[in-house]
Scaffold this motif. Sequence first.
Motif, PDB file in Angstrom:
ATOM      1  N   THR A   4       0.855  -1.181   0.000  1.00  0.00           N
ATOM      2  CA  THR A   4       0.000   0.000   0.000  1.00  0.00           C
ATOM      3  C   THR A   4       0.894   1.235   0.000  1.00  0.00           C
ATOM      4  O   THR A   4       1.794   1.354   0.837  1.00  0.00           O
ATOM      5  N   ASP A  49       5.464   4.358  -3.349  1.00  0.00           N
ATOM      6  CA  ASP A  49       5.760   2.992  -2.927  1.00  0.00           C
ATOM      7  C   ASP A  49       7.261   2.987  -2.695  1.00  0.00           C
ATOM      8  O   ASP A  49       8.044   3.033  -3.648  1.00  0.00           O
ATOM      9  N   ARG A  81      -5.752  -1.098  -7.891  1.00  0.00           N
ATOM     10  CA  ARG A  81      -5.434  -1.487  -6.513  1.00  0.00           C
ATOM     11  C   ARG A  81      -5.859  -0.408  -5.520  1.00  0.00           C
ATOM     12  O   ARG A  81      -5.414  -0.397  -4.378  1.00  0.00           O
TER      13      ARG A  81
END
Length: 136
Positions: A4, A49, A81
């Motif tokens: 995440t 990320d 996502r």
Amino acid sequence: MPATPSYRWRADVDDDDLLDLVASHGGRADPGWWPRVREHSLGWVTAHDDDVLVGFVNVAWDGGDHAFLLDTKTRPSHQRRGVGTGLVRHAVQEATAAGCEWLHVDFLPELAPFYLEACGFRPTEAGLVHLSAARP
């Protein structure tokens, strides 16, 4: 599956990172775009990320009640996502905190499910002039 991402409001982001993000999904990268645009922004949301920029949305505004969602981008490896939805959710929160009354967005028809269903925008009537097509 990527972790995440972390979302940041008005984080330092440089032109090269944005050019790479745009190019990652086949967009036309325009060097120098971000320094020109940044000064007209209420703010922007980035998704990272680790140290890689995986998402971005710009929140332009009129200096008052109206903010405008522009240039929503998610790296292909992170699409589907929830990254784009997270970007928009953070943009809504920050525009609200800044005192804006309205957040506008325009989009291509194929993006309607994203903006209308996933992000909670509602359809409105609007007008648009394609300026390059209107030139003599």
